[in-house]
Each structure stands twice: as C-alpha cells, then as structure tokens.
Design a protein around this motif. Sequence first.
Motif, PDB file in Angstrom:
ATOM      1  N   PRO A  41       0.855  -1.187   0.000  1.00  0.00           N
ATOM      2  CA  PRO A  41       0.000   0.000   0.000  1.00  0.00           C
ATOM      3  C   PRO A  41       0.889   1.234   0.000  1.00  0.00           C
ATOM      4  CG  PRO A  41       0.250  -0.766   2.234  1.00  0.00           C
ATOM      5  CD  PRO A  41       1.084  -1.684   1.379  1.00  0.00           C
ATOM      6  N   SER A  44       2.002   5.692   4.713  1.00  0.00           N
ATOM      7  CA  SER A  44       1.873   7.020   5.359  1.00  0.00           C
ATOM      8  C   SER A  44       0.874   7.998   4.742  1.00  0.00           C
ATOM      9  CB  SER A  44       3.232   7.752   5.434  1.00  0.00           C
ATOM     10  OG  SER A  44       4.089   7.098   6.319  1.00  0.00           O
ATOM     11  N   ALA A  46      -2.498   7.947   4.275  1.00  0.00           N
ATOM     12  CA  ALA A  46      -3.897   8.118   4.700  1.00  0.00           C
ATOM     13  C   ALA A  46      -3.916   8.584   6.156  1.00  0.00           C
ATOM     14  CB  ALA A  46      -4.687   6.840   4.497  1.00  0.00           C
ATOM     15  N   ASP A  47      -3.903   7.655   7.098  1.00  0.00           N
ATOM     16  CA  ASP A  47      -3.954   8.060   8.512  1.00  0.00           C
ATOM     17  C   ASP A  47      -2.759   8.944   8.890  1.00  0.00           C
ATOM     18  OD1 ASP A  47      -5.137   8.108  11.031  1.00  0.00           O
ATOM     19  OD2 ASP A  47      -3.839   6.502  11.758  1.00  0.00           O
ATOM     20  N   PHE A  48      -1.599   8.699   8.323  1.00  0.00           N
ATOM     21  CA  PHE A  48      -0.395   9.477   8.664  1.00  0.00           C
ATOM     22  C   PHE A  48      -0.271  10.787   7.864  1.00  0.00           C
ATOM     23  CE2 PHE A  48       2.568   6.026  10.725  1.00  0.00           C
ATOM     24  CZ  PHE A  48       1.743   6.012  11.833  1.00  0.00           C
ATOM     25  N   ASP A  79      -4.267  -0.018  -4.103  1.00  0.00           N
ATOM     26  CA  ASP A  79      -5.193   0.798  -3.311  1.00  0.00           C
ATOM     27  C   ASP A  79      -6.614   0.315  -3.590  1.00  0.00           C
ATOM     28  OD1 ASP A  79      -6.121   2.627  -1.500  1.00  0.00           O
ATOM     29  OD2 ASP A  79      -5.450   4.401  -2.571  1.00  0.00           O
ATOM     30  N   LEU A  80      -7.528   0.731  -2.690  1.00  0.00           N
ATOM     31  CA  LEU A  80      -8.873   0.163  -2.707  1.00  0.00           C
ATOM     32  C   LEU A  80      -9.753   0.649  -3.850  1.00  0.00           C
ATOM     33  CD1 LEU A  80      -9.626   0.385   1.105  1.00  0.00           C
ATOM     34  CD2 LEU A  80      -9.492  -1.718  -0.251  1.00  0.00           C
ATOM     35  N   GLY A 109      -7.586  -2.985  -5.624  1.00  0.00           N
ATOM     36  CA  GLY A 109      -8.150  -4.140  -4.916  1.00  0.00           C
ATOM     37  C   GLY A 109      -7.797  -4.088  -3.445  1.00  0.00           C
ATOM     38  N   ALA A 128       1.161  -1.097   6.257  1.00  0.00           N
ATOM     39  CA  ALA A 128       1.478   0.221   6.830  1.00  0.00           C
ATOM     40  C   ALA A 128       1.161   0.119   8.325  1.00  0.00           C
ATOM     41  CB  ALA A 128       0.643   1.300   6.155  1.00  0.00           C
ATOM     42  N   GLY A 136      -5.549  -3.532  14.677  1.00  0.00           N
ATOM     43  CA  GLY A 136      -6.508  -2.434  14.851  1.00  0.00           C
ATOM     44  C   GLY A 136      -5.995  -1.129  14.295  1.00  0.00           C
TER      45      GLY A 136
HETATM   46  N1  AR6 Z   1      -6.156  -2.796   0.719  1.00  0.00           N
HETATM   47  C1  AR6 Z   1      -5.363  -1.957  -0.028  1.00  0.00           C
HETATM   48  N2  AR6 Z   1      -5.071  -0.699   0.347  1.00  0.00           N
HETATM   49  C2  AR6 Z   1      -5.619  -0.240   1.477  1.00  0.00           C
HETATM   50  C3  AR6 Z   1      -6.461  -1.043   2.306  1.00  0.00           C
HETATM   51  C4  AR6 Z   1      -6.716  -2.378   1.878  1.00  0.00           C
HETATM   52  N3  AR6 Z   1      -7.476  -3.221   2.579  1.00  0.00           N
HETATM   53  N4  AR6 Z   1      -6.847  -0.294   3.378  1.00  0.00           N
HETATM   54  C5  AR6 Z   1      -6.278   0.918   3.231  1.00  0.00           C
HETATM   55  N5  AR6 Z   1      -5.543   0.972   2.093  1.00  0.00           N
HETATM   56  P1  AR6 Z   1      -3.241   3.697   6.093  1.00  0.00           P
HETATM   57  P2  AR6 Z   1      -0.788   5.065   7.007  1.00  0.00           P
HETATM   58  C6  AR6 Z   1      -4.692   2.076   1.576  1.00  0.00           C
HETATM   59  O1  AR6 Z   1      -4.077   4.727   6.753  1.00  0.00           O
HETATM   60  O2  AR6 Z   1      -1.207   6.364   6.417  1.00  0.00           O
HETATM   61  C7  AR6 Z   1      -3.161   2.561  10.984  1.00  0.00           C
HETATM   62  O3  AR6 Z   1      -4.104   2.907  11.926  1.00  0.00           O
HETATM   63  C8  AR6 Z   1      -5.142   3.494   1.865  1.00  0.00           C
HETATM   64  O4  AR6 Z   1      -6.116   3.937   0.914  1.00  0.00           O
HETATM   65  O5  AR6 Z   1      -3.617   2.279   6.305  1.00  0.00           O
HETATM   66  O6  AR6 Z   1       0.633   4.607   6.819  1.00  0.00           O
HETATM   67  C9  AR6 Z   1      -1.869   2.004  11.582  1.00  0.00           C
HETATM   68  O7  AR6 Z   1      -2.111   1.344  12.802  1.00  0.00           O
HETATM   69  C10 AR6 Z   1      -3.828   4.247   1.729  1.00  0.00           C
HETATM   70  O8  AR6 Z   1      -3.549   4.488   0.342  1.00  0.00           O
HETATM   71  O9  AR6 Z   1      -1.698   3.818   6.544  1.00  0.00           O
HETATM   72  C11 AR6 Z   1      -0.990   3.222  11.745  1.00  0.00           C
HETATM   73  O10 AR6 Z   1      -1.167   3.805  13.018  1.00  0.00           O
HETATM   74  C12 AR6 Z   1      -2.778   3.255   2.247  1.00  0.00           C
HETATM   75  O11 AR6 Z   1      -3.455   1.976   2.263  1.00  0.00           O
HETATM   76  C13 AR6 Z   1      -1.479   4.177  10.684  1.00  0.00           C
HETATM   77  O12 AR6 Z   1      -2.792   3.749  10.297  1.00  0.00           O
HETATM   78  C14 AR6 Z   1      -2.204   3.533   3.643  1.00  0.00           C
HETATM   79  O13 AR6 Z   1      -3.236   3.990   4.506  1.00  0.00           O
HETATM   80  C15 AR6 Z   1      -0.617   4.167   9.447  1.00  0.00           C
HETATM   81  O14 AR6 Z   1      -1.067   5.162   8.567  1.00  0.00           O
END
Ligand code: AR6
Length: 231
Positions: A41, A44, A46-48, A79-80, A109, A128, A136
């Motif tokens: 993926p 960083s 989305a949530d970050f 990505d989704l 996907g 990530a 969680g």
């Molecule tokens: N399949 C493919 N891509 C996905 C999926 C999935 N099932 N779910 C999300 N994405 P993020 P970060 C994409 O927020 O920003 C967590 O809470 C999403 O659209 O998952 O690194 C952890 O515990 C985006 O493009 O990761 C950490 O605390 C990408 O995955 C924190 O979030 C990353 O989004 C990490 O934040």
Amino acid sequence: LEAGGACSMQVEKKLDNLKEKEEQSKERVSSDTSLCTLAFPSISTADFQFDLEKASEVIVDAATDFVQKHDNVRLVLVDLSQKSRILSLVKDKAAKKSFDSSRFFTFVGDITQLHSKGGLQCNVIANAANWRLKPGGGGVNAAIFNAAGEALQHATKECADTLRPGNSVAVPVPSTSPLHQQEGVTHVIHVLGPNMNPMRPDCLKNDYTKGCKVLHEAYNSLFENFATIAQ
Ligand code: AR6
C-alpha cells in the motif's frame, strides 16, 4: 432502421473486442506467477497524512530503482479504489520513466484478497503498520491483521516488539492462517512510515525534508526485506 441496426451491431462487436483485450491483458498480468511478487500500500498517505504528490515521487524513485537492480521480482502498488489519487500520481510519474512496466505497476483491490478477488498472486504483502506492531487502528493494518487471524499476531511478536519510522520487519505467515491458505501469502512485511498526523506518535510537523528521507528509508527497507525473501 437497417443502417441503425448494422451500426449498433458494429458498436457491440467493437465493445466485445475491447472486453476481450482487457481480459487478455488482465490474464497476462495475473498469470505470470514465475515472478516473486510484493504487493504494497502507499505508506503514510492516509492516517499518517503524508503529502500525496511527494509520496508518489518517493514511491516511483524507490520502486523503479529496485526493479532495475533485481531480476525475477515484481512490485505492485495497491489501493482500494479506482479513483485513488496516489495510484494516478504514481502511474503518471512512472510513465515518464523507462523501465519494464510488467515489473512495477498499480492495481485496484483489497490487499488481503488480491488472489481470490483480483486473480493476482502475490507471495508477499506489505503493511502500513504502527510502532507497536499491534492490530486495529483502521486502514490497511486492521485489514491485514483481521484477514490473517491471531496467527499473525503471534508470529509478529516472535520477530519484533516495536518498529522505528523508516524501518520494516518481515514476518512469515503461519500456514494455518487464512491469508496463507486462501491467498497464498507467505510473508507480511510490516513497515513504519513517517507520520504527519499530530494525533499520532512521532509527528514530523510538516518537516518534509526529514519526511521524504524517512519515507525513502521505509521503502528501501521494505524492498530489501522482500529481496531477501525472494532469493
Ligand atoms: N487494501 C489496499 N489498500 C488499502 C487497504 C486495503 N485493505 N486499506 C487501506 N488501504 P493507512 P498510514 C490504503 O491509513 O497512512 C493505521 O491505523 C489506503 O487507501 O492504512 O501509513 C496504523 O495502525 C492508503 O492508500 O496507513 C498506523 O497507526 C494506504 O493503504 C497508521 O494507520 C495507507 O493507509 C498508518 O497510517
């Protein structure tokens, strides 16, 4: 009427041809199972809350560099949604570089269902993660830990307790895990990227000089771990 009928038949035929071509290219991508494949993926972004434009540059640099140096491996950014901005940015930037595009491409996907729903076999997937390597928290981390079941939590604990930003850890997925049995995923590589979200630990407060450096380190660490598995 007749002319209209002939015309609509031609349109239908063209549509059928297009569909066939689409299916064929999907088939070519997915049937190439001789190559060890890492699905990852966008770390960083989305949530970050990392800037997407800057992240796309880091991804394309690190990924093209890696596939040029390593044979017999494929990298797939996942990505989704079809509307994913990070996938479009990466596709556009990658198109401007010269490299073998069958060895680094984007895919829409759920990373936990690439084989069963998308027909794409990936032996290794990246997560990530958070610094505690705990399930969680939403996003891809929650999806992977949910899909893999408790077996992945135990296996992760045996490999590491925590992770620093810019680092990764490869965890073998136990053969009892549904992720292994149904999707053929043998390893999950947890990666901790730089954080720009003030509500999360180690926030870099918009310092993108450090942020881009740490994101680059995170991808390099992920790809090196993958190369070791692929050997
Ligand atoms: N399949 C493919 N891509 C996905 C999926 C999935 N099932 N779910 C999300 N994405 P993020 P970060 C994409 O927020 O920003 C967590 O809470 C999403 O659209 O998952 O690194 C952890 O515990 C985006 O493009 O990761 C950490 O605390 C990408 O995955 C924190 O979030 C990353 O989004 C990490 O934040």
